[in-house]
Design an enzyme around this catalytic site. Sequence first.
Site, PDB file in Angstrom:
ATOM      1  N   CYS A 111       0.818  -1.231   0.000  1.00 42.33           N
ATOM      2  CA  CYS A 111       0.000   0.000   0.000  1.00 42.33           C
ATOM      3  C   CYS A 111       0.847   1.274   0.000  1.00 42.33           C
ATOM      4  CB  CYS A 111      -0.924   0.011   1.207  1.00 42.33           C
ATOM      5  SG  CYS A 111      -1.979  -1.437   1.295  1.00 42.33           S
ATOM      6  N   HIS A 246      -3.173   7.249   2.097  1.00 46.07           N
ATOM      7  CA  HIS A 246      -3.626   5.922   1.663  1.00 46.07           C
ATOM      8  C   HIS A 246      -5.016   5.655   2.257  1.00 46.07           C
ATOM      9  CE1 HIS A 246      -3.980   1.726   1.005  1.00 46.07           C
ATOM     10  NE2 HIS A 246      -3.687   1.372   2.241  1.00 46.07           N
ATOM     11  N   ASN A 276     -10.122  -0.287  -0.110  1.00 47.86           N
ATOM     12  CA  ASN A 276      -8.661  -0.185  -0.114  1.00 47.86           C
ATOM     13  C   ASN A 276      -8.122  -0.855  -1.381  1.00 47.86           C
ATOM     14  OD1 ASN A 276      -5.918  -0.478   0.308  1.00 47.86           O
ATOM     15  ND2 ASN A 276      -6.113  -1.205   2.422  1.00 47.86           N
TER      16      ASN A 276
HETATM   17  N1  ACO Z   1     -18.317  -8.449   9.948  1.00 48.07           N
HETATM   18  C1  ACO Z   1     -18.779  -8.693  11.180  1.00 48.07           C
HETATM   19  N2  ACO Z   1     -17.994  -9.011  12.198  1.00 48.07           N
HETATM   20  C2  ACO Z   1     -16.676  -9.086  11.973  1.00 48.07           C
HETATM   21  C3  ACO Z   1     -16.122  -8.861  10.715  1.00 48.07           C
HETATM   22  C4  ACO Z   1     -17.001  -8.536   9.670  1.00 48.07           C
HETATM   23  N3  ACO Z   1     -16.579  -8.295   8.421  1.00 48.07           N
HETATM   24  N4  ACO Z   1     -14.790  -9.000  10.780  1.00 48.07           N
HETATM   25  C5  ACO Z   1     -14.504  -9.318  12.050  1.00 48.07           C
HETATM   26  N5  ACO Z   1     -15.639  -9.386  12.768  1.00 48.07           N
HETATM   27  C6  ACO Z   1     -15.796  -9.698  14.179  1.00 48.07           C
HETATM   28  C7  ACO Z   1     -14.651 -10.480  14.750  1.00 48.07           C
HETATM   29  O1  ACO Z   1     -14.796 -11.848  14.500  1.00 48.07           O
HETATM   30  C8  ACO Z   1     -14.750 -10.133  16.205  1.00 48.07           C
HETATM   31  O2  ACO Z   1     -15.751 -10.912  16.771  1.00 48.07           O
HETATM   32  P1  ACO Z   1     -15.601 -11.487  18.268  1.00 48.07           P
HETATM   33  O3  ACO Z   1     -15.513 -10.265  19.135  1.00 48.07           O
HETATM   34  O4  ACO Z   1     -16.827 -12.297  18.443  1.00 48.07           O
HETATM   35  O5  ACO Z   1     -14.324 -12.282  18.244  1.00 48.07           O
HETATM   36  C9  ACO Z   1     -15.247  -8.693  16.200  1.00 48.07           C
HETATM   37  O6  ACO Z   1     -15.818  -8.476  14.899  1.00 48.07           O
HETATM   38  C10 ACO Z   1     -14.156  -7.674  16.434  1.00 48.07           C
HETATM   39  O7  ACO Z   1     -13.055  -7.996  15.568  1.00 48.07           O
HETATM   40  P2  ACO Z   1     -11.773  -7.138  15.542  1.00 48.07           P
HETATM   41  O8  ACO Z   1     -10.804  -7.728  14.575  1.00 48.07           O
HETATM   42  O9  ACO Z   1     -11.307  -6.905  16.944  1.00 48.07           O
HETATM   43  O10 ACO Z   1     -12.362  -5.780  14.960  1.00 48.07           O
HETATM   44  P3  ACO Z   1     -11.708  -4.381  14.890  1.00 48.07           P
HETATM   45  O11 ACO Z   1     -12.506  -3.412  15.635  1.00 48.07           O
HETATM   46  O12 ACO Z   1     -10.230  -4.424  15.148  1.00 48.07           O
HETATM   47  O13 ACO Z   1     -11.909  -4.037  13.345  1.00 48.07           O
HETATM   48  C11 ACO Z   1     -10.574  -3.905  11.355  1.00 48.07           C
HETATM   49  C12 ACO Z   1     -11.276  -4.824  12.356  1.00 48.07           C
HETATM   50  C13 ACO Z   1     -11.652  -3.085  10.659  1.00 48.07           C
HETATM   51  C14 ACO Z   1      -9.839  -4.761  10.344  1.00 48.07           C
HETATM   52  C15 ACO Z   1      -9.600  -2.989  12.125  1.00 48.07           C
HETATM   53  O14 ACO Z   1      -8.721  -3.736  12.919  1.00 48.07           O
HETATM   54  C16 ACO Z   1      -8.804  -2.138  11.200  1.00 48.07           C
HETATM   55  O15 ACO Z   1      -9.325  -1.213  10.631  1.00 48.07           O
HETATM   56  N6  ACO Z   1      -7.510  -2.410  11.091  1.00 48.07           N
HETATM   57  C17 ACO Z   1      -6.682  -1.698  10.165  1.00 48.07           C
HETATM   58  C18 ACO Z   1      -6.261  -2.649   9.138  1.00 48.07           C
HETATM   59  C19 ACO Z   1      -6.401  -2.160   7.736  1.00 48.07           C
HETATM   60  O16 ACO Z   1      -6.974  -1.149   7.401  1.00 48.07           O
HETATM   61  N7  ACO Z   1      -5.822  -2.961   6.875  1.00 48.07           N
HETATM   62  C20 ACO Z   1      -5.889  -2.672   5.474  1.00 48.07           C
HETATM   63  C21 ACO Z   1      -4.745  -3.308   4.806  1.00 48.07           C
HETATM   64  S1  ACO Z   1      -3.281  -2.651   5.377  1.00 48.07           S
HETATM   65  C22 ACO Z   1      -3.204  -1.168   4.830  1.00 48.07           C
HETATM   66  O17 ACO Z   1      -3.733  -0.824   3.827  1.00 48.07           O
HETATM   67  C23 ACO Z   1      -2.432  -0.299   5.623  1.00 48.07           C
END
Ligand code: ACO
Length: 319
Positions: A111, A246, A276
Amino acid sequence: MVGKICGTGSYAPHRVMDNHDLAKIVETSDEWIRERTGIGKRHIIEEETTSYMAGQAALRAVEQSGIDPAEIELIILATSSSETVFPCAACEVQKTIGAVHAAGYDMNAACTGFVLAFNTAQAYISAGICKTVMVIGADSMSNLVDWTDRSTCILFGDGAGAVILRAEEGMPVHMAAHSDGVKGPALTELSRHRKDWDKENDSESYIHMDGQAVFKFAVRKVPEIIEEVLDQAGMRLDEVDHFVLHQANRRIIEAVAKRLKTDISKFPMNLEEYANTSAATVPILLDELNRKDVLKRGEKVMLSGFGAGLTWAACLFEW
Ligand code: ACO
């Protein structure tokens, strides 16, 4: 001499998959995805390829710039999802646009790729090696994600963006870039290293991500590198007109704006529409802002990319 943008272009596949479509494939909802990421839909390739999308974005940039493609001396294409390892996608673009005098190569920094490619192009120009350089970011993330993994497949889309830089006199371009390989396991895609006899490890050939680790990394490192570039330039935060970051996640961008105590209105976003698209997010957004006439000559623009590696980079230039 510095590289001034004289043309931009972008391409997104016609097929659109919104959050409701995704909810038919994995257990998720429009509400969850919007609340956690700001994403509403993504464009997904059907017949298109990474180099095709890059070529279409490049053609649009050439058309807008009004330059003769034969004037382009170098094409740097940032991607981690080209349909071929070689020939590189940049050579395919060279053929598509008829840039008969251009050298071309691909760069992979996930990215962060476009911002690093942009910095590289600026270095060629300031060293006097090239006068006209095309920089492209293009990715087909839909080929890399595991469509059964709801924690990653909701985040990504496909697309391409291109800019053409021309050597001109102007405000010096300031840039910085960093990597932290120790944190590499936070975000991986290992398909290219899979051996035939290792097929049982097929799950390795998709994106694996520690979402929270990536989130924390981004909200800490992006403000730091922006401050670093501003220090280098001897400029203040409030002198920057647009922060083109980004487009990974709305919450990351909001957290960066908050840490920098800068109004969110200076951080344009289009991830609701495209999700993304990895190396393509920054040039797609630049093209959108350019075509909407949001960016005015003389305004200061800060780019920042961040992602797998882990890698992060920034660049400050005058539009
Ligand atoms: N729909 C519904 N529930 C979901 C989903 C989904 N798509 N995905 C995960 N969950 C659930 C999980 O299973 C978990 O359930 P549980 O509590 O029963 O175990 C719950 O939601 C919370 O999951 P987390 O992973 O803790 O959720 P979080 O609040 O961290 O959000 C996310 C996840 C959106 C990926 C966040 O961590 C984030 O934005 N991270 C940044 C990563 C990113 O943007 N990466 C892109 C690629 S890298 C880059 O471009 C830089």
